[in-house]
Design a protein around this motif. Structure first.
Motif, PDB file in Angstrom:
ATOM      1  N   VAL A 148       1.894   5.166 -10.655  1.00  0.00           N
ATOM      2  CA  VAL A 148       2.482   6.386 -10.061  1.00  0.00           C
ATOM      3  C   VAL A 148       1.507   7.066  -8.957  1.00  0.00           C
ATOM      4  O   VAL A 148       2.098   7.169  -7.901  1.00  0.00           O
ATOM      5  CB  VAL A 148       2.999   7.351 -11.118  1.00  0.00           C
ATOM      6  N   LEU A 149       0.371   7.295  -9.183  1.00  0.00           N
ATOM      7  CA  LEU A 149      -0.749   8.098  -8.537  1.00  0.00           C
ATOM      8  C   LEU A 149      -1.235   7.314  -7.507  1.00  0.00           C
ATOM      9  O   LEU A 149      -1.799   7.771  -6.588  1.00  0.00           O
ATOM     10  CB  LEU A 149      -1.343   8.886  -9.476  1.00  0.00           C
ATOM     11  N   GLY A 150      -1.207   5.939  -7.993  1.00  0.00           N
ATOM     12  CA  GLY A 150      -2.112   4.897  -6.830  1.00  0.00           C
ATOM     13  C   GLY A 150      -3.435   4.914  -7.054  1.00  0.00           C
ATOM     14  O   GLY A 150      -4.290   4.239  -6.283  1.00  0.00           O
ATOM     15  N   GLY A 151      -4.201   5.909  -7.715  1.00  0.00           N
ATOM     16  CA  GLY A 151      -5.489   6.077  -7.521  1.00  0.00           C
ATOM     17  C   GLY A 151      -6.382   4.935  -8.177  1.00  0.00           C
ATOM     18  O   GLY A 151      -5.743   4.318  -9.428  1.00  0.00           O
ATOM     19  N   GLN A 153      -4.628  -0.561   1.229  1.00  0.00           N
ATOM     20  CA  GLN A 153      -5.131   0.863   0.964  1.00  0.00           C
ATOM     21  C   GLN A 153      -4.612   1.673   2.176  1.00  0.00           C
ATOM     22  O   GLN A 153      -4.800   2.879   2.460  1.00  0.00           O
ATOM     23  CB  GLN A 153      -6.715   0.656   0.678  1.00  0.00           C
ATOM     24  N   GLU A 154      -5.066   1.091   3.572  1.00  0.00           N
ATOM     25  CA  GLU A 154      -4.990   1.691   4.906  1.00  0.00           C
ATOM     26  C   GLU A 154      -3.478   2.154   4.880  1.00  0.00           C
ATOM     27  O   GLU A 154      -3.252   3.480   5.241  1.00  0.00           O
ATOM     28  CB  GLU A 154      -5.257   0.672   6.097  1.00  0.00           C
ATOM     29  N   LEU A 155      -2.559   1.261   4.514  1.00  0.00           N
ATOM     30  CA  LEU A 155      -1.062   1.803   4.734  1.00  0.00           C
ATOM     31  C   LEU A 155      -0.899   2.771   3.499  1.00  0.00           C
ATOM     32  O   LEU A 155      -0.119   3.694   3.741  1.00  0.00           O
ATOM     33  CB  LEU A 155      -0.027   0.494   4.416  1.00  0.00           C
ATOM     34  N   THR A 156      -1.210   2.499   2.441  1.00  0.00           N
ATOM     35  CA  THR A 156      -1.199   3.478   1.215  1.00  0.00           C
ATOM     36  C   THR A 156      -1.521   5.041   1.709  1.00  0.00           C
ATOM     37  O   THR A 156      -0.779   5.931   1.414  1.00  0.00           O
ATOM     38  CB  THR A 156      -1.766   2.963   0.025  1.00  0.00           C
ATOM     39  N   VAL A 159      -6.808   9.954  -0.909  1.00  0.00           N
ATOM     40  CA  VAL A 159      -7.595   8.737  -0.424  1.00  0.00           C
ATOM     41  C   VAL A 159      -8.088   7.834  -1.866  1.00  0.00           C
ATOM     42  O   VAL A 159      -8.060   8.494  -3.171  1.00  0.00           O
ATOM     43  CB  VAL A 159      -9.145   9.331   0.111  1.00  0.00           C
ATOM     44  N   GLY A 160      -8.659   6.594  -1.609  1.00  0.00           N
ATOM     45  CA  GLY A 160      -9.010   5.939  -2.848  1.00  0.00           C
ATOM     46  C   GLY A 160      -7.670   5.456  -3.441  1.00  0.00           C
ATOM     47  O   GLY A 160      -7.591   5.571  -4.743  1.00  0.00           O
ATOM     48  N   ARG A 161      -6.621   5.212  -2.647  1.00  0.00           N
ATOM     49  CA  ARG A 161      -5.398   5.128  -3.309  1.00  0.00           C
ATOM     50  C   ARG A 161      -4.721   3.614  -2.656  1.00  0.00           C
ATOM     51  O   ARG A 161      -4.925   3.277  -1.733  1.00  0.00           O
ATOM     52  CB  ARG A 161      -4.378   5.978  -2.687  1.00  0.00           C
ATOM     53  N   LEU A 162      -4.398   2.817  -3.784  1.00  0.00           N
ATOM     54  CA  LEU A 162      -3.771   1.715  -3.473  1.00  0.00           C
ATOM     55  C   LEU A 162      -2.471   1.205  -3.888  1.00  0.00           C
ATOM     56  O   LEU A 162      -2.306   1.006  -5.248  1.00  0.00           O
ATOM     57  CB  LEU A 162      -4.979   0.714  -4.377  1.00  0.00           C
ATOM     58  N   GLY A 163      -1.543   1.244  -3.104  1.00  0.00           N
ATOM     59  CA  GLY A 163      -0.266   0.841  -3.412  1.00  0.00           C
ATOM     60  C   GLY A 163       0.841   1.851  -3.574  1.00  0.00           C
ATOM     61  O   GLY A 163       1.662   2.258  -2.749  1.00  0.00           O
ATOM     62  N   PRO A 164       0.738   2.533  -4.644  1.00  0.00           N
ATOM     63  CA  PRO A 164       2.121   3.585  -5.089  1.00  0.00           C
ATOM     64  C   PRO A 164       1.737   4.878  -4.249  1.00  0.00           C
ATOM     65  O   PRO A 164       0.444   5.416  -4.252  1.00  0.00           O
ATOM     66  CB  PRO A 164       1.867   3.631  -6.457  1.00  0.00           C
ATOM     67  N   VAL A 165       2.739   5.579  -3.922  1.00  0.00           N
ATOM     68  CA  VAL A 165       2.875   6.782  -3.336  1.00  0.00           C
ATOM     69  C   VAL A 165       4.063   7.539  -3.910  1.00  0.00           C
ATOM     70  O   VAL A 165       5.122   7.382  -3.387  1.00  0.00           O
ATOM     71  CB  VAL A 165       2.701   6.984  -1.885  1.00  0.00           C
ATOM     72  N   ALA A 166       3.804   8.426  -4.968  1.00  0.00           N
ATOM     73  CA  ALA A 166       4.756   9.075  -5.763  1.00  0.00           C
ATOM     74  C   ALA A 166       4.727  10.245  -4.891  1.00  0.00           C
ATOM     75  O   ALA A 166       3.899  10.936  -4.487  1.00  0.00           O
ATOM     76  CB  ALA A 166       4.545   9.411  -7.124  1.00  0.00           C
ATOM     77  N   PHE A 167       6.144  10.821  -4.577  1.00  0.00           N
ATOM     78  CA  PHE A 167       6.208  12.178  -3.878  1.00  0.00           C
ATOM     79  C   PHE A 167       7.801  13.100  -4.113  1.00  0.00           C
ATOM     80  O   PHE A 167       8.311  12.353  -5.168  1.00  0.00           O
ATOM     81  CB  PHE A 167       6.441  11.755  -2.427  1.00  0.00           C
TER      82      PHE A 167
END
Lengths: 412, 148
Positions: A180-183, A310-313, A333-341
């Protein structure tokens, strides 16, 4: 360099026939990778090859097709072993997916070794697969769960770890990357501290294997669980990787064909690792597909896969969080894949339906992380999740789609 | 593209839902869709065979909440059989049949949901809950409270 990179990712996208399709008259933008990733041609071809040329059961027949099927199946195991840096092939147990891998370790390792009052440490951001599997065990054993709390930005309160590891902590089971948080969670630190107090550690790597380099031996986790279908492989296949001495010491959970050496009337003897845990006909084509996915991702290079994703996320997280009336959950930052909003004034389901109308696939709901959503104070969130099939233009399309959402609901 | 799903009248009910609250001494039924987390607490007052009062506390998407709001307006004063008949018409519309506009009133605005099979349960959450409440109501062990 950028031109080289662009052409690499363009080439990668060409391996995914599904990206050519339209949804509601718009070119598909697939942003639901954290649920399941798309499948590239080499993976489809490997599975087709099995069905078209070597369609037979494994480990049983003496005929040519069975021998070829067995060889392809076992080669797939070797590919997975190399891909995740496991010490030997006996450490790689094929399962139905990450969920059954987590459940297998919980049932076969933890359950017989836990007593009333023992502690299993998880974190507040776990997927239900790494929570409900433990609820079953705590109900049976009287052991209890303890949680690594989250800081306001959705990262672990790693500073509390020494305190959390006090007492009879027997098992630590945590997500490498939150769905969910992608961290990207500091699992190495957790493993080191947990081992220092004698606890075993399982990593739920469903969102990390195939998204970043993985070296099981260097990581020094005791168990690692992941799914094929979140890393370009097919559904129905996953892996429990474990230290051989631990797997060796565990009793099987399922009995049946392939997992035995000798069967008498009253008792049987178990087969060697990893077959002891693979009762019945395995998902053969799926294992072969997973092996092909390892080769496919290895061919791109896992450092590149991680950098691109990671760049896109992070671009998406930053951009969405900068929009009026849109808020991103978790670290930027430090995020890989998911972006919950969240979009102010619009329920996530309505966000997802309207984005679908724009040809954009996102997920809405609690993403199998209900306790985390309670913590976030939201019963549901919308989630866009990125992977190697995405490109920066997808973030633009998402932003434009969200503007449509805001217009329809009159919240702009 | 899908903007036509979200008729103004739906958004009106979503932003300003009718009959929100809990009726004291009423029969109360909770319901939740586990896959999406939409929730409702429905309180119902039945007098003899007539639905006297329906109120709700809800949390969820515009379709589920607007549908709840419209339902509470539509069923007040109807007999249990009339409620069943109305739901039958609503359900038919959600399954792609031409709506009975006179009978359905505001609920006709939810016609677009029929094109989104995954969203049909959102539109029927309130009704499902209402029928659960009415089933309890007629059950001997759960005698309905008379309306205030």
């Amino acid at each position: 360099m950028k031109a080289v990179a662009d052409s690499l990712w363009k080439q990668v996208r060409e391996d995914f026939p599904i990206l050519a399709r339209e949804v509601h008259g718009r070119p598909l933008v697939y942003l639901d990778n954290a649920a399941t990733s798309l499948t590239p041609r080499p993976v489809l071809a490997a599975m087709n090859h099995y069905y078209e040329h070597a369609n037979a059961n494994v480990h049983r027949g003496l005929h040519t097709l069975s021998a070829e099927a067995s060889e392809a199946f076992e080669q797939a195991r070797d590919k997975v072993q190399r891909f995740i840096g496991a010490r030997g092939r006996e450490s790689v147990v094929f399962t139905r997916g990450a969920t059954s891998a987590l459940n297998l370790a919980a049932r076969a390792w933890a359950r017989p070794r836990l007593a009333r009052g023992d502690v299993i440490l998880v974190s507040e951001l776990e997927h239900h697969a790494n929570l409900v599997s433990w609820h079953i065990i705590t109900k049976e054993t009287g052991a209890k769960l303890r949680f690594i709390p989250l800081a306001d930005d959705g990262t672990w309160r790693i500073d509390l770890l020494p305190e959390l590891l006090q007492g009879p902590v027997k098992m630590v089971s945590v997500a490498h990357v939150s769905n969910v948080l992608g961290g990207i969670n500091p699992v190495k630190e957790v493993i080191a501290q947990a081992h220092a107090v004698g606890a075993k550690v399982m990593i739920d790597a469903a969102q990390s294997v195939g998204h970043m380099p993985m070296d099981f031996q260097a990581l020094d986790a005791d168990f690692l669980a992941f799914s094929g279908h979140k890393m370009c492989g097919p559904t129905g296949i996953g892996v429990l990787c474990g230290k051989a001495e631990l797997l060796d010491d565990m009793e099987p959970v399922e009995g049946g064909g392939d997992m035995i050496v000798h069967v008498g009337w009253e008792e049987s003897t178990w087969n060697l690792l990893p077959y002891k845990f693979e009762a019945g006909t395995p998902p053969i084509a799926e294992a072969i597909g997973l092996g092909a996915a390892c080769e496919f991702l290895g061919g791109i290079g896992l450092d590149r896969v991680r950098a691109h994703t990671q760049e896109l996320t992070e671009l998406a997280a930053r951009t969405l969080d900068g929009m009026d009336g849109v808020h991103v959950y978790g670290p930027l930052v430090g995020r890989l894949g998911p972006v919950a909003f969240a979009v102010d004034g619009v329920h996530p389901h309505d966000v997802a339906t309207l984005l679908d109308g724009e040809g954009i696939a996102v997920r809405a709901g609690h993403h199998c992380a209900q306790p985390l959503h309670t913590k976030l104070g939201a019963s549901a969130t919308a989630r866009a999740s990125f992977y190697i099939t995405n490109q920066p233009e997808d973030v633009d399309r998402l932003v434009a789609g969200l503007q449509v959402v805001q217009e329809v609901f009159g919240v702009r | 593209m899908f903007a036509d799903l979200y008729q103004q009248i739906i958004l009106e009910h979503y932003r300003h839902p009718q009959n929100v609250g809990v009726v004291d001494g009423s029969l109360q039924v909770r319901n939740e869709h586990p896959s999406c987390g939409d929730k409702v607490l429905l309180s119902v007052c039945v007098d003899g065979d007539t639905v006297r009062e329906v109120r709700f506390l809800g949390e969820g998407c515009s379709i589920s909440q607007a549908s709840l709001s419209m339902m509470t307006e539509a069923v007040k004063g109807l007999s249990v059989d009339e409620v069943r008949g109305l739901y039958e018409k609503f359900r038919e519309m959600l399954h792609g049949h031409e709506p009975d506009e006179d009978a359905l009133g505001d609920m006709v605005s939810l016609q677009g949901v029929s094109r989104f099979p995954a969203r049909v349960p959102c539109a029927t959450l309130g009704w499902e809950t209402l029928f659960r409440a009415l089933a309890l109501e007629s059950h001997e062990d759960n005698p309905g409270q008379p309306c205030e």
